[in-house]
Design a protein around this motif. Structure first.
Motif, PDB file in Angstrom:
ATOM      1  N   ARG A   3       0.752  -1.263  -0.042  1.00 42.03           N
ATOM      2  CA  ARG A   3       0.045  -0.125  -0.005  1.00 42.03           C
ATOM      3  C   ARG A   3       0.928   1.478   0.072  1.00 42.03           C
ATOM      4  N   HIS A   4       0.465   2.280   0.747  1.00 43.18           N
ATOM      5  CA  HIS A   4       1.190   3.472   0.530  1.00 43.18           C
ATOM      6  C   HIS A   4       2.419   3.558   1.113  1.00 43.18           C
ATOM      7  N   MET A   5       3.531   3.963   0.150  1.00 41.46           N
ATOM      8  CA  MET A   5       5.042   3.874   0.480  1.00 41.46           C
ATOM      9  C   MET A   5       5.410   5.476   0.550  1.00 41.46           C
ATOM     10  N   MET A   6       6.644   5.528   1.300  1.00 42.13           N
ATOM     11  CA  MET A   6       7.269   6.889   1.025  1.00 42.13           C
ATOM     12  C   MET A   6       8.524   6.633   1.246  1.00 42.13           C
ATOM     13  N   GLU A   7       9.527   7.275   0.367  1.00 37.50           N
ATOM     14  CA  GLU A   7      10.951   7.176   0.481  1.00 37.50           C
ATOM     15  C   GLU A   7      11.696   8.292   1.167  1.00 37.50           C
ATOM     16  N   PHE A   8      12.639   7.929   2.192  1.00 36.31           N
ATOM     17  CA  PHE A   8      13.292   8.937   3.015  1.00 36.31           C
ATOM     18  C   PHE A   8      14.973   8.735   2.724  1.00 36.31           C
ATOM     19  N   THR A   9      15.394   9.878   2.935  1.00 31.63           N
ATOM     20  CA  THR A   9      16.859   9.992   2.775  1.00 31.63           C
ATOM     21  C   THR A   9      17.630  10.759   3.606  1.00 31.63           C
ATOM     22  N   ASP A  10      16.575  11.242   4.663  1.00 33.95           N
ATOM     23  CA  ASP A  10      16.945  12.137   5.880  1.00 33.95           C
ATOM     24  C   ASP A  10      16.155  11.725   6.922  1.00 33.95           C
ATOM     25  N   ASP A  11      16.313  12.560   8.250  1.00 31.22           N
ATOM     26  CA  ASP A  11      15.841  12.143   9.664  1.00 31.22           C
ATOM     27  C   ASP A  11      14.576  12.464   9.414  1.00 31.22           C
ATOM     28  N   CYS A  12      13.548  11.912  10.103  1.00 33.16           N
ATOM     29  CA  CYS A  12      12.097  12.459  10.234  1.00 33.16           C
ATOM     30  C   CYS A  12      11.711  12.605  11.794  1.00 33.16           C
ATOM     31  N   PRO A  13      11.564  13.746  12.191  1.00 28.53           N
ATOM     32  CA  PRO A  13      11.154  14.155  13.454  1.00 28.53           C
ATOM     33  C   PRO A  13       9.668  13.680  13.983  1.00 28.53           C
ATOM     34  N   ASN A  14       8.918  13.618  12.979  1.00 31.13           N
ATOM     35  CA  ASN A  14       7.366  13.379  13.208  1.00 31.13           C
ATOM     36  C   ASN A  14       7.024  12.464  12.261  1.00 31.13           C
ATOM     37  N   VAL A  15       6.847  11.003  12.341  1.00 28.50           N
ATOM     38  CA  VAL A  15       6.332  10.179  11.099  1.00 28.50           C
ATOM     39  C   VAL A  15       4.911  10.691  10.540  1.00 28.50           C
ATOM     40  N   CYS A  16       4.130  11.051  11.616  1.00 33.33           N
ATOM     41  CA  CYS A  16       2.576  11.269  10.963  1.00 33.33           C
ATOM     42  C   CYS A  16       2.497  12.452  10.353  1.00 33.33           C
ATOM     43  N   ASP A  17       3.216  13.657  10.502  1.00 33.85           N
ATOM     44  CA  ASP A  17       3.386  14.843   9.893  1.00 33.85           C
ATOM     45  C   ASP A  17       3.904  14.635   8.388  1.00 33.85           C
ATOM     46  N   HIS A  18       4.900  13.700   8.361  1.00 32.67           N
ATOM     47  CA  HIS A  18       5.557  13.779   6.850  1.00 32.67           C
ATOM     48  C   HIS A  18       4.853  12.313   6.170  1.00 32.67           C
ATOM     49  N   PHE A  19       4.432  11.387   6.882  1.00 33.87           N
ATOM     50  CA  PHE A  19       4.112  10.398   6.076  1.00 33.87           C
ATOM     51  C   PHE A  19       2.494  10.163   6.029  1.00 33.87           C
ATOM     52  N   GLY A  20       1.841  10.929   6.920  1.00 32.36           N
ATOM     53  CA  GLY A  20       0.447  10.809   6.636  1.00 32.36           C
ATOM     54  C   GLY A  20      -0.328   9.647   7.611  1.00 32.36           C
ATOM     55  N   TYR A  21       0.441   8.953   8.220  1.00 25.45           N
ATOM     56  CA  TYR A  21       0.040   7.616   8.825  1.00 25.45           C
ATOM     57  C   TYR A  21       0.733   7.532  10.183  1.00 25.45           C
ATOM     58  N   HIS A  22      -0.025   6.752  11.240  1.00 24.71           N
ATOM     59  CA  HIS A  22       0.647   6.663  12.480  1.00 24.71           C
ATOM     60  C   HIS A  22       1.440   5.431  12.599  1.00 24.71           C
ATOM     61  N   GLY A  23       1.599   4.598  11.791  1.00 25.14           N
ATOM     62  CA  GLY A  23       2.240   3.438  11.967  1.00 25.14           C
ATOM     63  C   GLY A  23       3.064   3.066  10.764  1.00 25.14           C
ATOM     64  N   ILE A  24       4.190   2.527  10.892  1.00 26.96           N
ATOM     65  CA  ILE A  24       5.023   1.889   9.882  1.00 26.96           C
ATOM     66  C   ILE A  24       5.164   0.163  10.075  1.00 26.96           C
ATOM     67  N   TYR A  25       4.338  -0.242   9.119  1.00 27.96           N
ATOM     68  CA  TYR A  25       4.277  -1.901   9.318  1.00 27.96           C
ATOM     69  C   TYR A  25       5.156  -2.598   8.659  1.00 27.96           C
ATOM     70  N   SER A  26       6.075  -2.043   7.716  1.00 23.98           N
ATOM     71  CA  SER A  26       7.082  -2.743   7.053  1.00 23.98           C
ATOM     72  C   SER A  26       7.965  -1.732   6.362  1.00 23.98           C
ATOM     73  N   CYS A  27       9.200  -1.831   5.864  1.00 28.91           N
ATOM     74  CA  CYS A  27      10.177  -1.107   5.338  1.00 28.91           C
ATOM     75  C   CYS A  27      11.426  -1.827   4.855  1.00 28.91           C
ATOM     76  N   ASN A  28      11.852  -0.852   3.819  1.00 32.88           N
ATOM     77  CA  ASN A  28      13.210  -1.450   3.097  1.00 32.88           C
ATOM     78  C   ASN A  28      14.156  -0.406   3.124  1.00 32.88           C
ATOM     79  N   CYS A  29      15.334  -1.037   4.069  1.00 34.49           N
ATOM     80  CA  CYS A  29      16.115   0.162   4.377  1.00 34.49           C
ATOM     81  C   CYS A  29      17.247  -0.517   3.241  1.00 34.49           C
ATOM     82  N   MET A  30      17.363   0.386   2.164  1.00 37.38           N
ATOM     83  CA  MET A  30      18.077   0.111   1.226  1.00 37.38           C
ATOM     84  C   MET A  30      19.591   0.516   1.356  1.00 37.38           C
ATOM     85  N   GLU A  31      19.921   1.741   1.934  1.00 37.98           N
ATOM     86  CA  GLU A  31      21.167   2.169   2.356  1.00 37.98           C
ATOM     87  C   GLU A  31      21.412   2.850   3.725  1.00 37.98           C
TER      88      GLU A  31
END
Length: 176
Positions: A101-129
């Motif tokens: 479902r909804h995905m967002m890519e990050f290359t920097d720090d994120c002090p507030n996930v909900c504000d930047h991602f729009g969701y309260h939870g991270i259910y899975s992720c791919n740490c590429m680097e």
């Protein structure tokens, strides 16, 4: 060369144990840990043996009591050293397990996930680097979860039973 010193007492008092490699069970060396000195390297301390339980990311410096490493208690039962990383950082987070479902890519720090991602939870992720640390609450507070490069198809794969992540940041060598 990495080195970490665990002390049973606060303010570097009491019995101590010096460690320069991964240790799957520290209980034979000390009963409790109330202060830590990181003399070199980058470490993750775990509340339970075999790299389980609460995780504490420890960079070079002094931690005179367990509150300084955001500890919930004086239990450090295992530790791992990880290599410094100086490359690029890239991670994709998802609002459902199995990187769905909804995905967002990050290359920097994120002090507030909900504000930047729009969701309260991270259910899975791919740490590429790069290495990353997830925090339970916004502004890098609460329980910590250390992530190495790789795919995490469910939050339990990074040691969390609750997908509510409030913030995350890159583990940069200059900050450790």
């Amino acid at each position: 060369m990495g080195k970490i010193i665990f002390y049973e007492g606060s303010n570097f008092q009491g019995r101590s144990y010096e460690c320069s490699a991964d240790c799957h069970d520290t209980y034979r060396y000390f009963n409790c840990c109330n202060s830590i000195r990181v003399m070199g390297g980058h470490w993750v301390g775990y509340e339970k043996p075999n790299y389980m339980g609460y995780q504490y990311v420890l960079g070079r410096g002094e931690y005179p009591n367990f509150h300084h490493w955001m500890g919930f208690n004086s239990c450090i039962r295992s530790c791992q050293m990880f290599s410094p990383y100086r490359g690029a950082y890239r991670m994709k987070i998802y609002n459902r397990p199995e990187m769905y479902r909804h995905m967002m890519e990050f290359t920097d720090d994120c002090p507030n996930v909900c504000d930047h991602f729009g969701y309260h939870g991270i259910y899975s992720c791919n740490c590429m680097e790069g290495y990353w640390t997830f925090y339970e609450h916004p502004n890098y507070r609460g329980r910590q979860y250390f992530l190495r490069p790789g795919e995490y198809r469910a939050c339990s794969e990074w040691g969390c039973m609750n997908p509510m992540i409030g913030s995350f940041r890159r583990m940069r060598s200059s900050l450790m």
